[in-house]
Design a protein around this motif. Structure first.
Motif, PDB file in Angstrom:
ATOM      1  N   THR A   8       0.831  -1.210   0.030  1.00 30.88           N
ATOM      2  CA  THR A   8       0.065  -0.078   0.150  1.00 30.88           C
ATOM      3  C   THR A   8       0.859   1.372   0.101  1.00 30.88           C
ATOM      4  N   THR A   9       1.898   1.177   0.773  1.00 29.45           N
ATOM      5  CA  THR A   9       2.741   2.592   0.746  1.00 29.45           C
ATOM      6  C   THR A   9       3.749   2.787  -0.131  1.00 29.45           C
ATOM      7  N   GLU A  10       4.388   1.552  -0.783  1.00 31.36           N
ATOM      8  CA  GLU A  10       5.317   1.432  -1.644  1.00 31.36           C
ATOM      9  C   GLU A  10       5.169   0.631  -2.727  1.00 31.36           C
ATOM     10  N   PRO A  11       4.205   0.655  -3.378  1.00 29.36           N
ATOM     11  CA  PRO A  11       3.640  -0.371  -4.541  1.00 29.36           C
ATOM     12  C   PRO A  11       4.640  -0.739  -5.511  1.00 29.36           C
ATOM     13  N   ASP A  12       5.340   0.455  -5.858  1.00 29.93           N
ATOM     14  CA  ASP A  12       6.559  -0.010  -6.965  1.00 29.93           C
ATOM     15  C   ASP A  12       7.585  -0.803  -6.443  1.00 29.93           C
ATOM     16  N   LEU A  13       8.119  -0.548  -5.203  1.00 29.79           N
ATOM     17  CA  LEU A  13       8.963  -1.529  -4.591  1.00 29.79           C
ATOM     18  C   LEU A  13       8.467  -2.872  -4.302  1.00 29.79           C
ATOM     19  N   ALA A  14       7.221  -3.053  -3.771  1.00 27.90           N
ATOM     20  CA  ALA A  14       6.689  -4.194  -3.362  1.00 27.90           C
ATOM     21  C   ALA A  14       6.485  -5.020  -4.656  1.00 27.90           C
ATOM     22  N   GLY A  15       6.055  -4.567  -5.867  1.00 31.66           N
ATOM     23  CA  GLY A  15       5.765  -5.082  -6.939  1.00 31.66           C
ATOM     24  C   GLY A  15       7.005  -5.702  -7.767  1.00 31.66           C
ATOM     25  N   THR A  16       8.188  -4.963  -7.366  1.00 30.27           N
ATOM     26  CA  THR A  16       9.521  -5.537  -7.999  1.00 30.27           C
ATOM     27  C   THR A  16       9.974  -6.500  -7.154  1.00 30.27           C
ATOM     28  N   VAL A  17       9.767  -6.656  -5.993  1.00 33.09           N
ATOM     29  CA  VAL A  17      10.223  -7.436  -4.826  1.00 33.09           C
ATOM     30  C   VAL A  17       9.489  -8.831  -5.254  1.00 33.09           C
ATOM     31  N   GLU A  18       8.301  -8.727  -5.479  1.00 30.99           N
ATOM     32  CA  GLU A  18       7.339  -9.801  -5.687  1.00 30.99           C
ATOM     33  C   GLU A  18       7.855 -10.498  -6.893  1.00 30.99           C
ATOM     34  N   ARG A  19       7.990  -9.794  -7.974  1.00 27.53           N
ATOM     35  CA  ARG A  19       8.368 -10.287  -9.374  1.00 27.53           C
ATOM     36  C   ARG A  19       9.962 -10.996  -9.094  1.00 27.53           C
ATOM     37  N   ARG A  20      10.690 -10.625  -8.376  1.00 26.57           N
ATOM     38  CA  ARG A  20      12.244 -11.118  -8.014  1.00 26.57           C
ATOM     39  C   ARG A  20      11.842 -12.340  -7.361  1.00 26.57           C
ATOM     40  N   PHE A  21      11.134 -12.423  -6.477  1.00 26.30           N
ATOM     41  CA  PHE A  21      10.827 -13.600  -5.607  1.00 26.30           C
ATOM     42  C   PHE A  21       9.953 -14.729  -6.495  1.00 26.30           C
ATOM     43  N   GLY A  22       9.062 -14.181  -7.689  1.00 24.39           N
ATOM     44  CA  GLY A  22       8.184 -15.069  -8.479  1.00 24.39           C
ATOM     45  C   GLY A  22       9.039 -15.689  -9.524  1.00 24.39           C
ATOM     46  N   ALA A  23      10.187 -14.833  -9.786  1.00 26.74           N
ATOM     47  CA  ALA A  23      11.113 -15.606 -10.832  1.00 26.74           C
ATOM     48  C   ALA A  23      11.736 -17.051 -10.540  1.00 26.74           C
ATOM     49  N   PHE A  24      11.960 -17.396  -9.369  1.00 25.87           N
ATOM     50  CA  PHE A  24      12.479 -18.470  -9.064  1.00 25.87           C
ATOM     51  C   PHE A  24      11.657 -19.311  -7.891  1.00 25.87           C
ATOM     52  N   THR A  25      11.760 -20.597  -7.811  1.00 29.12           N
ATOM     53  CA  THR A  25      11.272 -21.123  -6.798  1.00 29.12           C
ATOM     54  C   THR A  25      11.799 -21.340  -5.372  1.00 29.12           C
ATOM     55  N   HIS A  26      13.142 -21.415  -5.374  1.00 22.86           N
ATOM     56  CA  HIS A  26      14.040 -21.475  -4.230  1.00 22.86           C
ATOM     57  C   HIS A  26      14.584 -20.265  -3.858  1.00 22.86           C
ATOM     58  N   HIS A  27      14.928 -19.845  -2.657  1.00 24.54           N
ATOM     59  CA  HIS A  27      15.358 -18.625  -2.170  1.00 24.54           C
ATOM     60  C   HIS A  27      16.310 -19.087  -1.046  1.00 24.54           C
ATOM     61  N   VAL A  28      16.902 -18.047  -0.323  1.00 24.78           N
ATOM     62  CA  VAL A  28      17.761 -18.486   0.878  1.00 24.78           C
ATOM     63  C   VAL A  28      17.299 -17.834   2.110  1.00 24.78           C
ATOM     64  N   LEU A  29      17.009 -18.343   3.144  1.00 26.87           N
ATOM     65  CA  LEU A  29      16.595 -18.086   4.518  1.00 26.87           C
ATOM     66  C   LEU A  29      17.735 -17.866   5.260  1.00 26.87           C
ATOM     67  N   ALA A  30      17.971 -17.233   6.302  1.00 24.10           N
ATOM     68  CA  ALA A  30      19.004 -17.003   7.185  1.00 24.10           C
ATOM     69  C   ALA A  30      18.201 -17.009   8.445  1.00 24.10           C
ATOM     70  N   THR A  31      18.502 -17.855   9.357  1.00 29.86           N
ATOM     71  CA  THR A  31      17.860 -17.766  10.871  1.00 29.86           C
ATOM     72  C   THR A  31      19.075 -17.884  11.807  1.00 29.86           C
ATOM     73  N   LEU A  32      18.534 -17.627  12.983  1.00 28.56           N
ATOM     74  CA  LEU A  32      19.720 -18.028  14.108  1.00 28.56           C
ATOM     75  C   LEU A  32      19.737 -19.083  14.766  1.00 28.56           C
ATOM     76  N   ARG A  33      20.734 -19.730  15.119  1.00 28.16           N
ATOM     77  CA  ARG A  33      20.939 -21.148  15.786  1.00 28.16           C
ATOM     78  C   ARG A  33      20.901 -20.708  17.189  1.00 28.16           C
ATOM     79  N   LYS A  34      20.887 -21.838  17.975  1.00 27.17           N
ATOM     80  CA  LYS A  34      20.627 -21.815  19.513  1.00 27.17           C
ATOM     81  C   LYS A  34      21.827 -20.890  20.020  1.00 27.17           C
ATOM     82  N   ASP A  35      22.989 -21.129  19.414  1.00 27.35           N
ATOM     83  CA  ASP A  35      24.300 -20.275  19.816  1.00 27.35           C
ATOM     84  C   ASP A  35      24.545 -18.987  19.312  1.00 27.35           C
ATOM     85  N   GLY A  36      23.481 -18.435  18.525  1.00 29.41           N
ATOM     86  CA  GLY A  36      23.458 -17.153  17.991  1.00 29.41           C
ATOM     87  C   GLY A  36      24.141 -17.077  16.600  1.00 29.41           C
ATOM     88  N   SER A  37      24.793 -18.080  16.104  1.00 25.58           N
ATOM     89  CA  SER A  37      25.295 -18.012  14.939  1.00 25.58           C
ATOM     90  C   SER A  37      24.419 -18.355  13.794  1.00 25.58           C
TER      91      SER A  37
END
Length: 156
Positions: A8-37
């Motif tokens: 709603t607030t930034e439709p151009d950026l949101a649309g670009t981001v959705e298209r980038r994620f829609g171009a491929f199926t698999h992406h990379v997620l970063a999370t934090l392990r128990k030890d913080g790494s």
């Protein structure tokens, strides 16, 4: 802030981001392990009903990480070679697990038909960043944070 708020607030950026994620199926997620790494894992994402959803296999390490510490970073698959059409796109935020009794999970299941059982997380955005090259001259970085308009930086 959820995905609908960004759209709603930034439709151009949101649309670009959705298209980038829609171009491929698999992406990379970063999370934090128990030890913080950091831990990085492959993931499929969905934009559905004004939300950015993260679905995961039961008891996967990334799901357990997010249950313990909801902070995440997500990067769109850049694709083959060096083209990076649409630029490099990253999203940061917090992931909130949606339980089996939640109507939103039922809607997701009906639309996506994921293998069950599975973990489902709704995202709360803290930052969206797009980096791209303009006119083979400028490195352009767009940064959005909740409550602040997109900030654009150009470097040669």
């Amino acid at each position: 802030m959820n995905w609908a708020a960004l759209s709603t607030t930034e439709p151009d950026l949101a649309g670009t981001v959705e298209r980038r994620f829609g171009a491929f199926t698999h992406h990379v997620l970063a999370t934090l392990r128990k030890d913080g790494s950091p831990r990085t894992c492959g993931i499929e994402v969905r934009f559905l009903g004004g939300e950015l959803w993260l679905g995961m296999m039961p008891d996967s390490l990334k799901a357990l990480d997010l249950r313990r510490d909801p902070r995440f970073a997500l990067q769109a698959n850049p694709g083959a070679g060096t083209d990076m059409g649409g630029g490099d796109v990253r999203i940061s935020g917090r992931a909130v697990e949606v339980g089996d009794g939640d109507p939103a999970k039922a809607v997701y299941v009906k639309e996506v038909e994921p293998p069950e059982p599975f973990h489902l997380f709704r995202t709360e955005l803290t930052e969206v960043t797009r980096t791209y090259v303009e006119d083979d001259t400028y490195l352009v970085v767009q940064v959005w944070k909740p409550g602040v308009p997109v900030r654009t930086l150009k470097r040669t």
